[in-house]
Design a protein around this motif. Structure first.
Motif, short mmCIF file in Angstrom:
data_model
loop_
_atom_site.label_atom_id
_atom_site.label_comp_id
_atom_site.label_asym_id
_atom_site.label_seq_id
_atom_site.Cartn_x
_atom_site.Cartn_y
_atom_site.Cartn_z
N LEU A 29 0.49 -2.01 -3.31
CA LEU A 29 1.72 -1.22 -3.32
C LEU A 29 1.47 -0.02 -4.25
CD1 LEU A 29 4.45 -4.00 -3.61
CD2 LEU A 29 3.95 -2.57 -1.61
N PRO A 30 1.41 1.20 -3.71
CA PRO A 30 1.14 2.37 -4.55
C PRO A 30 2.41 2.84 -5.26
CG PRO A 30 1.40 3.04 -2.28
CD PRO A 30 1.53 1.55 -2.28
N GLY A 31 2.28 3.93 -5.98
CA GLY A 31 3.43 4.49 -6.66
C GLY A 31 3.48 4.13 -8.13
N ARG A 32 4.65 4.27 -8.70
CA ARG A 32 4.82 4.06 -10.14
C ARG A 32 4.56 2.61 -10.54
NH1 ARG A 32 10.34 5.55 -13.57
NH2 ARG A 32 9.56 4.93 -15.63
N TYR A 33 5.05 1.67 -9.74
CA TYR A 33 4.88 0.26 -10.05
C TYR A 33 3.80 -0.33 -9.14
CZ TYR A 33 9.42 1.27 -12.11
OH TYR A 33 10.44 1.83 -12.83
N ARG A 34 2.61 0.16 -9.30
CA ARG A 34 1.51 -0.23 -8.43
C ARG A 34 1.17 -1.70 -8.59
NH1 ARG A 34 -3.15 3.69 -10.49
NH2 ARG A 34 -1.55 5.17 -9.80
N ARG A 35 0.74 -2.28 -7.50
CA ARG A 35 0.43 -3.71 -7.50
C ARG A 35 -0.56 -4.03 -6.39
NH1 ARG A 35 4.06 -7.75 -9.07
NH2 ARG A 35 5.02 -6.07 -10.30
N VAL A 36 -1.53 -4.90 -6.70
CA VAL A 36 -2.45 -5.42 -5.69
C VAL A 36 -2.01 -6.84 -5.37
CG1 VAL A 36 -4.83 -6.05 -5.16
CG2 VAL A 36 -4.35 -3.98 -6.49
N VAL A 37 -1.91 -7.15 -4.08
CA VAL A 37 -1.39 -8.45 -3.63
C VAL A 37 -2.46 -9.15 -2.79
CG1 VAL A 37 0.44 -9.63 -2.37
CG2 VAL A 37 0.95 -7.51 -3.62
N VAL A 38 -2.64 -10.44 -3.05
CA VAL A 38 -3.60 -11.27 -2.31
C VAL A 38 -2.87 -12.53 -1.84
CG1 VAL A 38 -5.81 -12.48 -2.38
CG2 VAL A 38 -5.46 -10.43 -3.77
N THR A 39 -3.04 -12.87 -0.59
CA THR A 39 -2.43 -14.11 -0.11
C THR A 39 -3.34 -15.30 -0.43
OG1 THR A 39 -3.43 -13.97 2.08
CG2 THR A 39 -1.31 -12.88 1.77
N ARG A 40 -2.71 -16.49 -0.44
CA ARG A 40 -3.49 -17.70 -0.69
C ARG A 40 -4.53 -17.92 0.42
NH1 ARG A 40 -3.84 -19.95 -5.38
NH2 ARG A 40 -1.57 -19.76 -5.60
N GLY A 41 -4.18 -17.50 1.62
CA GLY A 41 -5.13 -17.63 2.72
C GLY A 41 -6.39 -16.81 2.49
N GLU A 76 -11.63 -4.04 -4.92
CA GLU A 76 -12.08 -2.69 -5.27
C GLU A 76 -11.61 -1.68 -4.23
OE1 GLU A 76 -13.61 0.44 -7.27
OE2 GLU A 76 -13.31 -1.63 -7.96
N HIS A 77 -11.58 -2.08 -2.98
CA HIS A 77 -11.04 -1.23 -1.91
C HIS A 77 -9.58 -0.87 -2.22
CE1 HIS A 77 -10.32 -0.04 2.38
NE2 HIS A 77 -9.10 -0.45 2.06
N GLU A 78 -8.78 -1.84 -2.59
CA GLU A 78 -7.37 -1.59 -2.86
C GLU A 78 -7.19 -0.75 -4.12
OE1 GLU A 78 -5.28 -2.20 -0.63
OE2 GLU A 78 -6.73 -3.32 0.56
N ARG A 79 -7.99 -0.99 -5.14
CA ARG A 79 -7.88 -0.19 -6.36
C ARG A 79 -8.28 1.26 -6.09
NH1 ARG A 79 -10.65 -4.92 -8.65
NH2 ARG A 79 -9.05 -6.33 -9.51
N ALA A 80 -9.19 1.46 -5.15
CA ALA A 80 -9.56 2.82 -4.77
C ALA A 80 -8.36 3.54 -4.16
CB ALA A 80 -10.73 2.80 -3.79
N HIS A 81 -7.56 2.82 -3.38
CA HIS A 81 -6.32 3.41 -2.85
C HIS A 81 -5.40 3.85 -3.98
CE1 HIS A 81 -6.87 2.93 1.37
NE2 HIS A 81 -6.83 1.62 1.40
N LEU A 82 -5.25 3.00 -4.97
CA LEU A 82 -4.33 3.30 -6.06
C LEU A 82 -4.83 4.47 -6.90
CD1 LEU A 82 -3.43 -0.34 -7.19
CD2 LEU A 82 -2.14 1.19 -5.69
N ARG A 83 -6.13 4.45 -7.23
CA ARG A 83 -6.67 5.54 -8.05
C ARG A 83 -6.63 6.87 -7.31
NH1 ARG A 83 -10.66 1.52 -9.35
NH2 ARG A 83 -12.01 2.44 -7.75
N HIS A 119 -3.79 7.51 -2.29
CA HIS A 119 -3.93 7.73 -0.85
C HIS A 119 -2.61 7.65 -0.09
CE1 HIS A 119 -8.42 6.35 -1.21
NE2 HIS A 119 -8.21 7.58 -1.65
N HIS A 120 -1.58 7.15 -0.75
CA HIS A 120 -0.28 7.12 -0.06
C HIS A 120 0.32 8.50 0.08
CE1 HIS A 120 0.74 7.27 -4.31
NE2 HIS A 120 1.99 7.54 -4.02
N LEU A 121 -0.13 9.48 -0.72
CA LEU A 121 0.46 10.82 -0.66
C LEU A 121 0.11 11.56 0.63
CD1 LEU A 121 0.09 11.96 -4.38
CD2 LEU A 121 2.08 10.98 -3.22
N PRO A 122 -1.17 11.65 1.04
CA PRO A 122 -1.44 12.29 2.34
C PRO A 122 -0.81 11.55 3.51
CG PRO A 122 -3.45 11.32 1.45
CD PRO A 122 -2.43 11.31 0.36
#
Length: 302
Positions: free
Chosen positions: A153-165, A180-187, A190-193
Protein backbone atom coordinates in the motif's frame (compact mmCIF):
# COMPACT_ATOMS: atom_id res chain seq x y z
CA UNK A 1 -6.84 28.84 -39.18
CA UNK A 2 -3.70 27.07 -40.38
CA UNK A 3 -2.31 27.16 -36.85
CA UNK A 4 -5.46 25.52 -35.53
CA UNK A 5 -5.27 22.74 -38.12
CA UNK A 6 -1.59 22.09 -37.41
CA UNK A 7 -2.20 21.91 -33.66
CA UNK A 8 -5.23 19.66 -34.12
CA UNK A 9 -3.25 17.29 -36.31
CA UNK A 10 -0.44 17.28 -33.76
CA UNK A 11 -2.90 16.42 -30.96
CA UNK A 12 -4.41 13.68 -33.15
CA UNK A 13 -0.99 12.16 -33.76
CA UNK A 14 -0.16 12.18 -30.04
CA UNK A 15 -3.54 10.90 -28.94
CA UNK A 16 -4.51 8.39 -31.64
CA UNK A 17 -1.60 7.49 -33.96
CA UNK A 18 1.58 7.22 -31.88
CA UNK A 19 0.26 5.16 -28.89
CA UNK A 20 -0.23 1.88 -30.78
CA UNK A 21 3.27 1.64 -32.32
CA UNK A 22 4.82 2.87 -29.06
CA UNK A 23 3.09 0.08 -27.12
CA UNK A 24 4.53 -2.45 -29.61
CA UNK A 25 8.05 -1.02 -29.71
CA UNK A 26 10.74 -3.54 -28.77
CA UNK A 27 12.83 -1.15 -26.71
CA UNK A 28 10.08 -0.27 -24.22
CA UNK A 29 10.34 -3.44 -22.12
CA UNK A 30 14.13 -3.28 -22.26
CA UNK A 31 14.14 0.18 -20.69
CA UNK A 32 10.97 0.52 -18.58
CA UNK A 33 12.00 3.73 -16.81
CA UNK A 34 12.53 5.48 -20.12
CA UNK A 35 9.26 4.05 -21.41
CA UNK A 36 7.27 5.44 -18.48
CA UNK A 37 8.78 8.86 -19.17
CA UNK A 38 7.82 8.54 -22.84
CA UNK A 39 4.18 7.78 -21.99
CA UNK A 40 4.03 10.65 -19.50
CA UNK A 41 5.53 13.01 -22.08
CA UNK A 42 3.06 11.89 -24.71
CA UNK A 43 0.12 12.63 -22.41
CA UNK A 44 1.48 16.09 -21.62
CA UNK A 45 1.98 16.67 -25.35
CA UNK A 46 -1.65 15.77 -26.08
CA UNK A 47 -2.95 18.13 -23.38
CA UNK A 48 -0.76 21.04 -24.53
CA UNK A 49 -1.56 20.57 -28.22
CA UNK A 50 -5.30 20.18 -27.56
CA UNK A 51 -5.36 23.21 -25.30
CA UNK A 52 -3.69 25.41 -27.89
CA UNK A 53 -5.84 24.03 -30.73
CA UNK A 54 -9.01 24.83 -28.77
CA UNK A 55 -7.63 28.24 -27.90
CA UNK A 56 -7.00 29.18 -31.53
CA UNK A 57 -10.28 27.65 -32.66
CA UNK A 58 -12.34 29.71 -30.22
CA UNK A 59 -10.35 32.90 -30.60
CA UNK A 60 -12.04 35.16 -33.13
CA UNK A 61 -9.52 37.99 -33.27
CA UNK A 62 -5.91 36.92 -33.72
CA UNK A 63 -4.20 38.84 -30.93
CA UNK A 64 -1.60 36.12 -30.49
CA UNK A 65 0.65 37.39 -33.28
CA UNK A 66 2.90 39.02 -30.72
CA UNK A 67 4.30 35.63 -29.72
CA UNK A 68 4.44 34.09 -26.28
CA UNK A 69 3.80 37.37 -24.44
CA UNK A 70 0.61 37.82 -26.38
CA UNK A 71 -0.51 34.30 -25.60
CA UNK A 72 0.18 34.76 -21.90
CA UNK A 73 -1.65 38.08 -21.94
CA UNK A 74 -4.73 36.55 -23.47
CA UNK A 75 -4.62 33.71 -20.96
CA UNK A 76 -4.45 36.24 -18.12
CA UNK A 77 -0.92 35.23 -17.11
CA UNK A 78 0.62 38.59 -18.03
CA UNK A 79 -2.10 41.06 -17.20
CA UNK A 80 0.06 44.13 -17.64
CA UNK A 81 1.32 43.12 -21.08
CA UNK A 82 -0.25 44.25 -24.28
CA UNK A 83 -0.31 42.64 -27.69
CA UNK A 84 0.62 44.99 -30.43
CA UNK A 85 -0.71 47.87 -28.32
CA UNK A 86 -4.14 46.28 -27.97
CA UNK A 87 -5.71 45.18 -24.71
CA UNK A 88 -7.75 41.93 -24.76
CA UNK A 89 -11.48 42.60 -24.72
CA UNK A 90 -14.42 40.60 -23.44
CA UNK A 91 -14.74 38.98 -26.84
CA UNK A 92 -11.46 37.14 -26.11
CA UNK A 93 -12.73 35.58 -22.87
CA UNK A 94 -14.06 32.28 -24.35
CA UNK A 95 -10.66 31.40 -25.81
CA UNK A 96 -8.61 31.27 -22.58
CA UNK A 97 -11.55 29.76 -20.70
CA UNK A 98 -11.92 26.94 -23.24
CA UNK A 99 -8.16 26.34 -23.27
CA UNK A 100 -8.02 26.30 -19.48
CA UNK A 101 -10.85 23.74 -19.40
CA UNK A 102 -8.74 21.28 -21.39
CA UNK A 103 -6.01 21.52 -18.73
CA UNK A 104 -8.36 21.58 -15.75
CA UNK A 105 -10.21 18.46 -16.85
CA UNK A 106 -7.32 16.01 -16.21
CA UNK A 107 -6.19 18.05 -13.19
CA UNK A 108 -9.60 17.75 -11.55
CA UNK A 109 -9.72 14.06 -12.42
CA UNK A 110 -6.25 13.65 -10.91
CA UNK A 111 -7.39 15.25 -7.66
CA UNK A 112 -10.47 13.03 -7.51
CA UNK A 113 -8.49 9.87 -8.27
CA UNK A 114 -5.89 10.77 -5.65
CA UNK A 115 -8.58 11.34 -3.04
CA UNK A 116 -10.36 8.08 -3.86
CA UNK A 117 -7.09 6.13 -3.74
CA UNK A 118 -6.21 7.73 -0.41
CA UNK A 119 -9.61 6.83 1.06
CA UNK A 120 -9.32 3.27 -0.28
CA UNK A 121 -5.89 2.86 1.29
CA UNK A 122 -7.13 4.17 4.64
CA UNK A 123 -10.05 1.72 4.59
CA UNK A 124 -7.69 -1.15 3.82
CA UNK A 125 -5.34 -0.07 6.60
CA UNK A 126 -8.27 -0.15 9.02
CA UNK A 127 -9.02 -3.68 7.83
CA UNK A 128 -5.39 -4.72 8.27
CA UNK A 129 -5.48 -3.41 11.83
CA UNK A 130 -8.24 -5.95 12.52
CA UNK A 131 -7.07 -9.01 10.58
CA UNK A 132 -3.34 -8.44 10.08
CA UNK A 133 -0.45 -9.50 12.25
CA UNK A 134 2.83 -7.54 12.30
CA UNK A 135 5.85 -9.50 11.09
CA UNK A 136 8.89 -7.39 12.04
CA UNK A 137 11.30 -10.03 10.75
CA UNK A 138 9.90 -9.43 7.24
CA UNK A 139 9.02 -5.78 7.63
CA UNK A 140 5.47 -6.64 6.59
CA UNK A 141 1.95 -7.38 7.78
CA UNK A 142 0.73 -10.97 7.53
CA UNK A 143 -2.90 -11.71 6.66
CA UNK A 144 -4.42 -15.12 7.33
CA UNK A 145 -5.53 -15.95 3.79
CA UNK A 146 -4.84 -19.19 1.93
CA UNK A 147 -4.26 -17.63 -1.54
CA UNK A 148 -0.57 -16.64 -2.03
CA UNK A 149 -0.32 -12.88 -2.52
CA UNK A 150 2.21 -10.14 -1.78
CA UNK A 151 1.42 -6.45 -2.28
CA UNK A 152 2.11 -3.00 -0.93
CA UNK A 153 0.00 0.00 0.00
CA UNK A 154 1.82 3.17 -1.15
CA UNK A 155 1.38 6.69 0.12
CA UNK A 156 1.88 8.25 3.52
CA UNK A 157 1.02 5.12 5.50
CA UNK A 158 2.94 2.67 3.36
CA UNK A 159 2.67 -1.00 4.15
CA UNK A 160 3.84 -4.32 2.69
CA UNK A 161 1.30 -7.14 3.05
CA UNK A 162 1.92 -10.90 2.79
CA UNK A 163 -0.74 -13.58 2.99
CA UNK A 164 -0.29 -16.75 5.00
CA UNK A 165 -0.60 -18.69 1.77
CA UNK A 166 2.46 -16.89 0.37
CA UNK A 167 4.49 -17.73 3.48
CA UNK A 168 3.55 -21.39 3.05
CA UNK A 169 4.65 -21.71 -0.59
CA UNK A 170 7.63 -19.35 -0.79
CA UNK A 171 11.11 -20.18 0.37
CA UNK A 172 13.00 -17.67 2.46
CA UNK A 173 14.98 -16.43 -0.54
CA UNK A 174 11.87 -16.19 -2.72
CA UNK A 175 10.07 -14.24 -0.01
CA UNK A 176 12.95 -11.78 0.27
CA UNK A 177 12.88 -11.32 -3.51
CA UNK A 178 9.17 -10.43 -3.70
CA UNK A 179 9.46 -8.22 -0.63
CA UNK A 180 12.28 -6.34 -2.33
CA UNK A 181 10.01 -5.97 -5.37
CA UNK A 182 7.33 -4.34 -3.21
CA UNK A 183 9.79 -2.08 -1.41
CA UNK A 184 11.02 -0.93 -4.81
CA UNK A 185 7.45 0.20 -5.54
CA UNK A 186 7.37 2.18 -2.31
CA UNK A 187 10.79 3.78 -2.75
CA UNK A 188 10.10 4.67 -6.38
CA UNK A 189 6.60 6.03 -5.66
CA UNK A 190 5.32 4.00 -8.59
CA UNK A 191 1.73 4.75 -7.65
CA UNK A 192 2.16 8.34 -8.91
CA UNK A 193 2.54 7.60 -12.66
CA UNK A 194 -0.27 5.06 -12.38
CA UNK A 195 -2.42 7.67 -10.68
CA UNK A 196 -1.77 10.16 -13.49
CA UNK A 197 -2.59 7.65 -16.22
CA UNK A 198 -5.77 6.66 -14.37
CA UNK A 199 -6.83 10.31 -14.18
CA UNK A 200 -5.94 10.86 -17.84
CA UNK A 201 -8.00 7.87 -18.96
CA UNK A 202 -10.98 9.13 -16.96
CA UNK A 203 -10.58 12.63 -18.40
CA UNK A 204 -10.35 11.39 -21.99
CA UNK A 205 -12.30 8.10 -22.15
CA UNK A 206 -12.07 6.27 -25.44
CA UNK A 207 -8.83 7.97 -26.45
CA UNK A 208 -6.27 5.37 -27.65
CA UNK A 209 -3.50 7.19 -25.77
CA UNK A 210 -5.44 6.91 -22.50
CA UNK A 211 -6.03 3.18 -22.93
CA UNK A 212 -2.50 2.30 -24.00
CA UNK A 213 -0.83 4.57 -21.43
CA UNK A 214 -2.80 3.07 -18.56
CA UNK A 215 -2.13 -0.51 -19.62
CA UNK A 216 1.54 0.00 -20.41
CA UNK A 217 2.34 2.10 -17.33
CA UNK A 218 0.84 -0.53 -15.02
CA UNK A 219 3.07 -3.17 -16.67
CA UNK A 220 6.18 -0.99 -16.87
CA UNK A 221 6.25 -0.01 -13.19
CA UNK A 222 6.14 -3.72 -12.33
CA UNK A 223 9.11 -4.26 -14.63
CA UNK A 224 10.96 -1.43 -12.90
CA UNK A 225 10.36 -3.09 -9.54
CA UNK A 226 11.49 -6.42 -11.01
CA UNK A 227 14.75 -4.85 -12.13
CA UNK A 228 15.34 -3.42 -8.65
CA UNK A 229 14.76 -6.82 -7.06
CA UNK A 230 17.12 -8.48 -9.55
CA UNK A 231 19.98 -6.35 -8.28
CA UNK A 232 20.16 -8.49 -5.16
CA UNK A 233 18.40 -11.74 -6.13
CA UNK A 234 18.80 -14.39 -8.80
CA UNK A 235 16.50 -14.37 -11.80
CA UNK A 236 15.23 -17.89 -11.14
CA UNK A 237 14.40 -16.97 -7.56
CA UNK A 238 12.32 -13.95 -8.50
CA UNK A 239 10.66 -15.77 -11.41
CA UNK A 240 9.57 -18.76 -9.31
CA UNK A 241 8.34 -16.45 -6.55
CA UNK A 242 6.32 -14.42 -9.06
CA UNK A 243 4.82 -17.61 -10.47
CA UNK A 244 3.75 -18.67 -6.98
CA UNK A 245 1.91 -15.40 -6.24
CA UNK A 246 0.74 -14.60 -9.78
CA UNK A 247 -2.87 -15.63 -9.11
CA UNK A 248 -3.21 -13.53 -5.96
CA UNK A 249 -5.65 -10.62 -6.25
CA UNK A 250 -4.71 -7.34 -4.61
CA UNK A 251 -6.72 -4.22 -3.73
CA UNK A 252 -7.11 -1.64 -6.49
CA UNK A 253 -5.20 0.97 -4.48
CA UNK A 254 -2.25 -1.41 -4.01
CA UNK A 255 0.67 -2.62 -6.12
CA UNK A 256 1.29 -6.36 -6.28
CA UNK A 257 4.06 -8.68 -7.42
CA UNK A 258 1.65 -10.87 -9.41
CA UNK A 259 -1.45 -9.95 -11.37
CA UNK A 260 -1.92 -9.02 -15.02
CA UNK A 261 1.19 -9.05 -17.16
CA UNK A 262 2.95 -11.64 -15.00
CA UNK A 263 3.56 -13.93 -17.98
CA UNK A 264 5.22 -11.12 -19.97
CA UNK A 265 7.36 -10.21 -16.98
CA UNK A 266 8.37 -13.84 -16.41
CA UNK A 267 9.58 -14.11 -19.99
CA UNK A 268 11.49 -10.86 -19.61
CA UNK A 269 13.17 -12.04 -16.40
CA UNK A 270 14.15 -15.48 -17.67
CA UNK A 271 15.24 -14.28 -21.13
CA UNK A 272 16.83 -10.88 -20.52
CA UNK A 273 17.45 -8.55 -23.45
CA UNK A 274 20.18 -5.90 -23.67
CA UNK A 275 19.28 -2.31 -22.95
CA UNK A 276 18.57 -0.08 -25.94
CA UNK A 277 21.56 1.56 -27.52
CA UNK A 278 22.72 4.86 -26.12
CA UNK A 279 21.68 6.66 -29.30
CA UNK A 280 18.15 5.23 -28.98
CA UNK A 281 17.88 6.28 -25.35
CA UNK A 282 19.08 9.79 -26.11
CA UNK A 283 16.69 10.04 -29.05
CA UNK A 284 13.71 9.00 -26.90
CA UNK A 285 14.70 11.44 -24.17
CA UNK A 286 15.06 14.26 -26.68
CA UNK A 287 11.70 13.45 -28.27
CA UNK A 288 10.00 13.26 -24.87
CA UNK A 289 11.40 16.63 -23.84
CA UNK A 290 10.73 18.48 -27.09
CA UNK A 291 7.34 17.02 -28.05
CA UNK A 292 5.35 19.17 -25.56
CA UNK A 293 7.27 22.27 -26.64
CA UNK A 294 6.58 22.02 -30.38
CA UNK A 295 2.90 23.07 -30.05
CA UNK A 296 4.06 26.18 -28.19
CA UNK A 297 6.45 27.01 -31.00
CA UNK A 298 3.65 26.56 -33.54
CA UNK A 299 1.25 28.72 -31.54
CA UNK A 300 3.76 31.40 -30.63
CA UNK A 301 6.06 31.21 -33.62
CA UNK A 302 4.81 34.48 -35.02
Amino acid sequence: MITTVVLAVYAFLAGAVVPAPLSRARWTHRSPVLSVLAWQGLMVTFVVATMLAVYHLVLTEQHAHAGLVGLLTLCGLAADATVGGAVPTLSDTPAPVAAAAVVLLPVVRLARCAWRAHRARLRHLDLLALVGEPAPEHGATVVDHHVPAVYCLPGRYRRVVVTRGALDVLSEEQLRAVLEHERAHLRGRHHLPRLWTDAFSRAFPGLPLARHAEEQTALLVEMIADDRALRSHARETLATAMYAVAAGRVPRAALGAGGAGALIRLGRILAPQPRPRRLTRLGVLAATATAPLLPLLVACGH
